[in-house]
Design an enzyme around this catalytic site. Sequence first.
Site, mmCIF file in Angstrom:
data_model
loop_
_atom_site.group_PDB
_atom_site.id
_atom_site.type_symbol
_atom_site.label_atom_id
_atom_site.label_comp_id
_atom_site.label_asym_id
_atom_site.label_seq_id
_atom_site.Cartn_x
_atom_site.Cartn_y
_atom_site.Cartn_z
ATOM 1 N N ARG A 259 0.994 -75.750 19.667
ATOM 2 C CA ARG A 259 -0.271 -75.260 18.767
ATOM 3 C C ARG A 259 0.025 -76.116 17.328
ATOM 4 O O ARG A 259 0.457 -75.730 16.400
ATOM 5 C CB ARG A 259 -0.757 -73.925 18.872
ATOM 6 C CG ARG A 259 -1.943 -73.676 17.905
ATOM 7 C CD ARG A 259 -2.506 -72.654 18.093
ATOM 8 N NE ARG A 259 -1.582 -71.257 18.068
ATOM 9 C CZ ARG A 259 -1.122 -70.755 16.674
ATOM 10 N NH1 ARG A 259 -1.358 -71.482 15.794
ATOM 11 N NH2 ARG A 259 -0.232 -69.610 16.736
ATOM 12 N N HIS A 263 -4.090 -70.548 15.051
ATOM 13 C CA HIS A 263 -4.363 -69.920 16.386
ATOM 14 C C HIS A 263 -6.107 -70.021 16.284
ATOM 15 O O HIS A 263 -6.536 -70.255 17.317
ATOM 16 C CB HIS A 263 -4.008 -68.561 16.153
ATOM 17 C CG HIS A 263 -4.517 -67.627 17.076
ATOM 18 N ND1 HIS A 263 -4.090 -67.484 18.340
ATOM 19 C CD2 HIS A 263 -5.525 -66.790 17.046
ATOM 20 C CE1 HIS A 263 -4.824 -66.903 19.055
ATOM 21 N NE2 HIS A 263 -5.620 -66.215 18.392
ATOM 22 N N TYR A 272 3.743 -68.622 8.566
ATOM 23 C CA TYR A 272 4.815 -68.185 9.341
ATOM 24 C C TYR A 272 5.440 -69.463 10.152
ATOM 25 O O TYR A 272 6.204 -69.148 10.840
ATOM 26 C CB TYR A 272 4.268 -67.174 10.374
ATOM 27 C CG TYR A 272 3.124 -67.888 11.438
ATOM 28 C CD1 TYR A 272 3.099 -68.473 12.670
ATOM 29 C CD2 TYR A 272 1.475 -67.395 11.076
ATOM 30 C CE1 TYR A 272 2.237 -68.892 13.192
ATOM 31 C CE2 TYR A 272 0.730 -67.919 11.674
ATOM 32 C CZ TYR A 272 0.858 -68.923 12.825
ATOM 33 O OH TYR A 272 -0.485 -69.124 13.642
HETATM 34 C C1 TPP Z 1 -5.228 -57.136 25.190
HETATM 35 C C2 TPP Z 1 -5.311 -57.999 24.007
HETATM 36 N N1 TPP Z 1 -4.641 -57.712 23.076
HETATM 37 C C3 TPP Z 1 -4.573 -58.296 21.468
HETATM 38 C C4 TPP Z 1 -5.627 -59.190 21.577
HETATM 39 C C5 TPP Z 1 -5.562 -59.935 20.259
HETATM 40 N N2 TPP Z 1 -5.222 -61.436 20.362
HETATM 41 C C6 TPP Z 1 -5.971 -62.451 20.654
HETATM 42 S S1 TPP Z 1 -5.533 -63.948 21.022
HETATM 43 C C7 TPP Z 1 -3.980 -63.306 20.858
HETATM 44 C C8 TPP Z 1 -2.580 -63.968 20.941
HETATM 45 C C9 TPP Z 1 -2.417 -64.320 22.169
HETATM 46 O O1 TPP Z 1 -1.336 -65.312 22.207
HETATM 47 P P1 TPP Z 1 -0.939 -66.323 23.629
HETATM 48 O O2 TPP Z 1 -1.070 -65.528 24.995
HETATM 49 O O3 TPP Z 1 0.462 -66.795 23.194
HETATM 50 O O4 TPP Z 1 -2.312 -67.456 23.532
HETATM 51 P P2 TPP Z 1 -2.270 -68.443 22.442
HETATM 52 O O5 TPP Z 1 -3.346 -67.946 21.486
HETATM 53 O O6 TPP Z 1 -1.044 -68.885 21.607
HETATM 54 O O7 TPP Z 1 -2.933 -69.485 23.123
HETATM 55 C C10 TPP Z 1 -4.009 -61.919 20.594
HETATM 56 C C11 TPP Z 1 -2.849 -60.942 20.327
HETATM 57 C C12 TPP Z 1 -6.577 -59.533 22.516
HETATM 58 N N3 TPP Z 1 -7.486 -60.509 22.649
HETATM 59 N N4 TPP Z 1 -6.546 -58.792 23.764
#
Ligand code: TPP
Length: 368
Positions: A259, A263, A272
């Site tokens: 990415r 985010h 980070y």
């Molecule tokens: C069940 C849940 N826990 C926490 C969150 C908060 N949250 C939103 S996006 C995210 C990161 C997800 O990371 P990843 O799966 O690696 O996908 P990326 O954003 O890197 O594409 C988090 C922790 C959420 N939306 N749903």
Amino acid sequence: MAGLPLFSILNEDGSCEEAYRGLLTDEEVRQALDAMILNRILDRRLLMLQRQGRLAFWMTSRGEEATILGSAASLLPDDPIFLSYRELGCLLWRRIPLPLIFNQLIGNSRDLCLGRQMPVHYCYKEWAIPSVSSPVGTQLPHACGFGYAAKMRGTGQVALAFCGEGTASEGDFHTALNFAGVFATPTIFVIRNNGYAISTPESSQTAAESLAIRAEGYGMPGFQVDGNDLLAVAKVLGEAVARARSGGGPTLVEAMTYRMGPHSTADDPSAYRSDDEAAEWNRLDPYERLKSHGIWRGVWSEEEEATTRATWDERVVSTLAECERHPPPRIESLFEGVLETVSPQLEAQRDAYLAAHRRRQQDEFEVP
Ligand SMILES: Cc1ncc(C[n+]2csc(CCOP(=O)(O)OP(=O)(O)O)c2C)c(N)n1
């Protein structure tokens, strides 16, 4: 399956083995380049819009376009794509009209969900895009359930689901993959391994040497692919789709990508991630790699890139302006569309809310 090789096709100069040239038609290569250019224009402009307070929220996908577009390109138009949230490229590949996308992001009166969802929570039935939901991972069992239904009904459809490597730590990931393996559903799971779940690095998500090797435990094929190489993604996905369509069951694909941006608009990756790390991945920019391939193939040029960019730049600005002119949804719509018959309690709540809303408006516009 330990030590899975990372599968790439594109050479540094954009060339590839002759056998792989037919993975995408010339027109598909041009379509992917066009979509990548638009994707980047939108990424930049929507981020600015959020900073100006004209958009509540935006999630970038710069750097992950090859994984997203290469996957979408392997499907038929009525194969549903269960998005996580970062896959704008799928909407662009399916040519969902820009006004529909902007209306959703702004949440105006033309938004199909009337502003009840956050930006990027797309939902387009006509283009086989079921709605995005905020809790990560929930779409994986849905994709698995859709695949199961398609198999039972014999529709021949294949369901594709995306998630990030962080989401692969959720219980829903296990639930979906175990079910898909046992019932051999035509479902393809693509993990966009972009290195971070917001600020949490991949190393905190698994002690295994890859996420793809988990496939063995679920009884399905698993592949790690160079997620910045659109041809490699199309090859792996193409085979997975063919297998699923012919009754061969699910596949797990881990696409190794990065990415490049934050985010979301609520994040600052400089807190980070090191500049060196980002620079290293810049060398593998998926657009630049596909562009070299397009030029090597003789279907793309610098002039074409400049014209495409200018055309989209102009169209994005004018379409956005047009969508921003539409008013917000009617305030009453907050109380509509959920229950078939409005209960007396809800009616009373609605009336009280509307009266308070009118009073607030009067106060706001009253001249002292
Ligand atoms: C069940 C849940 N826990 C926490 C969150 C908060 N949250 C939103 S996006 C995210 C990161 C997800 O990371 P990843 O799966 O690696 O996908 P990326 O954003 O890197 O594409 C988090 C922790 C959420 N939306 N749903």
